[in-house]
Structures are given as structure tokens and as C-alpha cells.
Design an enzyme around this catalytic site. Structure first.
Site, PDB file in Angstrom:
ATOM      1  N   LYS A   1       0.867  -1.191   0.000  1.00  0.00           N
ATOM      2  CA  LYS A   1       0.000   0.000   0.000  1.00  0.00           C
ATOM      3  C   LYS A   1       0.898   1.233   0.000  1.00  0.00           C
ATOM      4  CE  LYS A   1      -1.708   2.990   2.328  1.00  0.00           C
ATOM      5  NZ  LYS A   1      -1.773   4.292   1.642  1.00  0.00           N
TER       6      LYS A   1
ATOM      7  N   GLU B   1       9.810   1.152  10.535  1.00  0.00           N
ATOM      8  CA  GLU B   1      10.846   2.183  10.336  1.00  0.00           C
ATOM      9  C   GLU B   1      10.145   3.517  10.527  1.00  0.00           C
ATOM     10  OE1 GLU B   1      13.909   1.529   9.900  1.00  0.00           O
ATOM     11  OE2 GLU B   1      13.993  -0.480   9.034  1.00  0.00           O
TER      12      GLU B   1
ATOM     13  N   CYS C   1      13.683  10.709   6.966  1.00  0.00           N
ATOM     14  CA  CYS C   1      13.616  10.306   8.377  1.00  0.00           C
ATOM     15  C   CYS C   1      14.979  10.352   9.043  1.00  0.00           C
ATOM     16  CB  CYS C   1      13.047   8.903   8.480  1.00  0.00           C
ATOM     17  SG  CYS C   1      13.885   7.768   7.336  1.00  0.00           S
TER      18      CYS C   1
ATOM     19  N   GLU D   1      10.036  15.915  15.174  1.00  0.00           N
ATOM     20  CA  GLU D   1      10.438  15.784  13.779  1.00  0.00           C
ATOM     21  C   GLU D   1       9.703  16.830  12.938  1.00  0.00           C
ATOM     22  OE1 GLU D   1       9.186  12.166  11.707  1.00  0.00           O
ATOM     23  OE2 GLU D   1      11.266  12.003  11.050  1.00  0.00           O
TER      24      GLU D   1
END
Ligand code: NAD
Length: 507
Positions: A182, A257, A291, A392
Site C-alpha cells: 500500500k 521504520e 527520516c 520531527e
């Protein structure tokens, strides 16, 4: 600005293109122009893909194919990914805004060698290991067999759809699993092309499926589906927690992750002639939407002003603009939502007392009237406990934090809930290694950044994830370990059955 012609794309389920009653638009983040429409899958499409994957797995068409044949097919797929690089770049960057230079060297350029690594793993991975006979309680032969798990689901974000997809599809296929992928709603096109290429090169129907649609609907269905054996997810930590929860219903294998807020320590002996560019490369590549970007820069207080001046000088040369132009350094951020999220973080930083040494908003100029743009931004007067240093941002935003001692720098670097990557810049390699060993992260880069090699593991400590992708053990995440014990004695009186049955056996 060039765009691909508007085309409608369908999902890929059981070896066929599959449309849906509904469609959604894919728009360029640089121009907001419509570039494609995409079938919008639903729970029923997810279910159909899982059924097809299960049938394919049970049929053995791929799962029991000799590994030499699987590897040969995967090698051909890797070759096609190299041959069709230009098309893949167009399909991916029209939707995620990466510059053509970055996509050539990184986003799409890594696809072929990374897929090839897994084609080789299909051959070289230790699927079976015999252990020397064990004398206790009697002699036996013991074998450890690694078998495919079954049906895997992969949920992939928008920033590196092709490569992050391959990090899951590659080991899953190499081990003989079936997979349902997906992609993120915004960026399904390069992965769809990969599925078609795989089918053309001989991956049987149902083994590799792509279902599009909303994460909360299609992604959540895959993560909770009773017939999915493993879910591999890359994305935010918040959704990662949700994936774990959804997968727990049937105790699926999970690999995650997730996010990062990587610390970068500039040691006091760092050579600014390359480490300033290195720190900017680590933080701002692909507008900081990576990331593993190095976003918190710790600098010796005695060199703070000199380092900031150098960073500002070098970052001021970064050109923002048309991502399809090979000379452009930085493209847009992926969406209006992402731009607004970054701007909100910058507002809060200002309110918290931070100073903008460079940038801090949307660039001015006619060429930025359309699309989603953020200036390269360098922020000082930041402490490690401010929101801008803890969360983040996923934008081209570097915070610079001074330290007084090496010990303090290490403590500040490790003081964050994430632990995906970390790094440092130094001319003293022995000292650099000593500091690097004390950083709590899955990858520590010394005097470099973004050095991701398929032969080396990648993944996070702490809330940056569970499990590792890539590396020699990558297939461990896509196989079950089975121990087969074959006793050689063939004699009841030499085996400890008397623990249960006290009467001696008769002949
Ligand atoms: P996201 O978590 O919002 O979405 C990631 C994927 O999950 C998308 O495909 C989305 O459709 C799907 N999804 C959303 N809600 C879902 C739900 N309820 N159930 C199942 N699936 C769902 O993340 P994003 O904004 O697309 O990506 C940015 C994040 O990804 C950042 O936090 C970044 O750090 C992280 N990331 C991590 C890595 C890594 O390797 N650790 C790599 C790239 C990105």
C-alpha cells in the site's frame, strides 16, 4: 515546467490492472498541476489482494520455486529498474517533488542496485543450516530451516516510495513470500511500475500486488487482516504505534521504520572546509524530508559563531525552484499540509525565543506563487528541550545548539525519544569512533551522511522503530525459523521416556 501527461492509473491485483469506482487526483507539489488520476482502493480491494497473495503462496508458484529461478527473475527486474530509470524518475518526482538530480542519485537511482542486492540474497541467504549431531540425550541431527512467513503487507510513505518499497518487497520476494503493497496516496506510480515490471519478468500472478487508497482504510485493513502474516511499515511514529496495535489482534510479525530527529556533533577539531557542506547535506537534502536527516547540530560554544556564519554562507547558495531542472538544488515540500506543518513549527520556535540565522518561511517571488515552498532555514538560540529541537519537522530546518564539553554533547545528542541515525564531524578519526560508539542510534555516520548501503542494516533504536531493513540479515524479518530435530537412536531405552512411563518397554 515539464509534467507527465494526465493518465488514469489502476491498482495491480492478482497480475491484473484493477480499477475502482472512485478515483483521486495526484498533483505536482511544485506547480499544483494535475499529473494523474489514480483508482481509489477500498477494504474490498485490500481483501481481494490478500486473497490473491494467499492463493499464490499456497500454490507454490513462487514460494516453492527453486531459489536460482527466483534470483534470476529478480536480477532481470533489477536490470529493468536501471534501464527504465528516466521513466521511474518522472513517475516518482511528479508527485513527491524531488529534484531530478536527487532522484537520479538517490530516490530512483538506488532502486536497481538495492533490488539486485536482494536478488543475490535469494541465492546466498542461509535458508538451511545443519547443526552437528548432539550427543544429549542421544545423537540427533538438527537443522534450522528459514521458511517464508506467507502473506506480507508493506505500507510505504511518500518520500522514497520506490526505494523504501524495495526494502520490503526485495527481501519478501527473495524469501518466497507473497506481498501486498500500500503506497502513500500521493505517490503510488513508481511502485505500480515496479509491480508491472516484476510481472513482465516472471513473478507469478498474485505474488506482488499493489492496492492504493487511504491509509486509515486500506492500510489499517492490511495491518489488521487475519490472513496477513507480517506487516512492514515505514512512516510516522504515531501511525507506527497504530500499526502495532492493529497487528496485535492476530500477533503478526511487525517491522517498523519510523521517525527521527538525528543529532549531529561537530567536534572542536572539525574542518569546516567540508563539514559545513556535509552538515547541510545531512539536514537539507530533499528539503529535509528524510527520516534520517541530521537536524540537531551540536557545535562547540567556542566555535559557534564561526560555524553558523559558514553554514549560512553555504546554505545561501542553495537554489530553490523547478525540480525537473538539473541545476535546481532544492524543490518544494510534498504538500500544503506539510508546508503548513513546518510553518507552524517555525512560528512556535520564534515564540520560544529562537533566532532565524537564515530563512524561516516561504520564499518570496512569482515562481513560488504555486506549489509548496519552504526556505532553507538555520535556527540558533535553541535549547535541546524546545519543541523545534525535540520533534520531527520534516522540512529544510536545522537547529544549532552549543555545547561546552564532549560529554555534554553526547548527552544532548542521546536525549531524544528517537534513535534512527546520528553522526559527527571530526578530523581525529580515533576520537570520532570513540564518540560514535556512545551515540544511541541504528546508524552512526562519521564524516558523511545519507550513506545507505543495501549490504548494511538500517533501522531505529528507541521510538524510531522495530527490526532492521537491509543488511545480510534482512531476510530474517521475512522468514520463520524452524528447528527440525531428527533423533538417530531409534530405541526407547536410550531415550528419557521413563520420565513418564516407568514400566520397561517390551520388544
Ligand atoms: P504517515 O505515517 O502519515 O504515513 C505512512 C503510510 O502509512 C502511508 O502509506 C499512509 O497512507 C499510511 N497510513 C496512514 N494512516 C494509516 C493507518 N491508520 N493505518 C495504516 N496505514 C496508515 O507518514 P508520512 O507523513 O507519509 O511520512 C513521514 C514519516 O515517515 C516521518 O515521520 C518519517 O520520519 C517517517 N519515515 C521513516 C523512515 C524510516 O526508514 N525510518 C523513512 C521515511 C519516512
Amino acid at each position: 515546467m515539464a509534467t507527465v501527461s494526465v493518465k488514469h492509473h489502476q491498482m495491480f491485483i492478482d497480475g491484473k490492472d484493477v480499477d475502482a469506482p472512485e478515483a483521486y487526483e495526484i498533483r505536482s507539489p511544485a506547480t499544483e498541476e494535475l499529473v494523474s488520476t489514480m483508482a481509489k482502493g477500498s477494504v474490498s480491494h485490500a481483501d481481494a489482494a490478500v486473497d490473491a497473495a494467499r492463493r499464490a503462496f499456497e500454490s507454490g508458484s513462487w514460494s516453492r520455486m527453486p531459489k536460482e529461478d527466483r534470483s534470476a527473475i529478480m536480477t532481470r527486474i533489477a536490470t529493468r529498474l536501471g534501464d527504465e530509470l528516466d521513466e521511474l524518475i518522472e513517475l516518482e518526482t511528479c508527485a513527491n517533488g524531488a529534484t531530478v538530480r536527487q532522484a537520479t542519485g538517490f530516490h530512483c537511482g538506488l532502486a536497481s542496485p538495492h533490488f539486485l542486492y536482494f536478488a543475490e540474497q535469494a541465492l546466498t541467504y542461509e535458508f538451511e543450516r545443519a547443526i552437528a549431531t548432539k550427543p544429549y540425550p542421544t545423537h540427533s541431527v538438527n537443522t534450522i530451516v528459514r521458511e517464508p512467513i506467507g502473506v506480507c503487507a508493506a505500507i510505504v510513505p511518500w518520500n522514497f516510495p520506490l526505494v523504501l518499497g524495495i526494502w520490503k518487497i526485495g527481501p519478501a520476494l527473495a524469501a518466497g513470500n507473497s506481498i501486498v503493497v500500500k503506497p502513500d496516496e500521493k505517490t503510488p506510480l513508481s511502485l505500480l511500475r515496479l509491480a508491472q515490471i516484476a510481472h513482465e519478468e516472471g513473478v507469478p500472478d498474485g505474488v506482488f500486488n499493489i492496492v492504493t487508497g487511504d491509509g486509515a482504510e486500506v492500510g489499517a485493513r492490511l495491518a489488521s487482516h487475519p490472513d496477513v502474516d507480517k506487516v512492514a511499515f515505514t512512516g510516522s511514529t504515531a501511525i507506527g504505534r497504530e500499526i502495532m496495535r492493529l497487528a496485535s489482534g492476530t500477533v503478526k510479525k511487525v517491522s517498523l521504520e519510523l521517525g527521527g530527529k538525528a543529532p549531529v556533533i561537530m567536534l572542536d577539531d572539525a574542518d569546516l572546509s567540508y563539514s559545513a557542506d556535509g552538515a547541510l547535506f545531512g539536514c537539507m537534502l530533499y528539503s529535509g524530508q528524510i527520516c534520517e536527516s541530521g537536524t540537531r547540530l551540536f557545535v562547540p560554544r567556542s566555535r559557534h559563531d564561526e560555524i553558523v556564519a559558514k553554514l549560512v554562507e553555504r546554505a545561501s547558495t542553495i537554489t530553490l525552484g523547478d525540480p525537473t531542472d538539473f541545476d535546481t538544488d532544492m524543490g518544494p515540500v510534498v504538500s500544503a499540509r506539510q508546508r503548513d506543518r513546518i510553518l507552524a513549527y517555525l512560528e512556535q520556535a520564534k515564540a520560544d525565543g529562537a533566532t532565524f540565522a537564515l530563512g524561516g518561511g516561504v520564499p518570496e517571488g512569482e515562481q513560488y506563487a504555486k506549489g509548496f515552498w519552504i526556505e532553507p532555514t538555520i535556527i540558533t538560540d535553541v535549547t535541546n528541550d524546545m519543541q523545534i529541537a525535540r520533534e520531527e519537522i520534516f522540512g529544510p530546518v536545522m537547529v544549532v545548539i552549543p555545547y561546552d564539553t564532549e560529554k555534554e554533547a553526547i548527552e544532548l545528542a542521546n536525549d531524544n525519544e528517537y534513535g534512527l541515525t546520528a553522526g559527527l564531524w571530526s578530523t581525529d578519526l580515533e576520537r570520532a569512533l570513540e564518540v560514535g560508539e556512545q551515540l544511541r542510534a541504528g546508524t552512526v555516520w562519521i564524516n558523511n551522511w545519507h550513506a545507505v548501503d543495501p549490504a548494511l542494516p538500517f533501522g531505529g533504536y528507541k521510538q524510531s522503530g522495530v527490526g532492521r531493513e537491509l543488511g545480510p540479515d534482512a531476510l530474517n524479518e521475512y522468514t520463520e525459523a524452524k528447528h527440525i530435530h531428527l533423533d538417530l537412536s531409534q530405541s526407547a531405552d536410550r531415550l528419557p521416556f521413563d520420565l513418564l512411563i516407568s514400566t520397561p518397554p517390551t520388544a
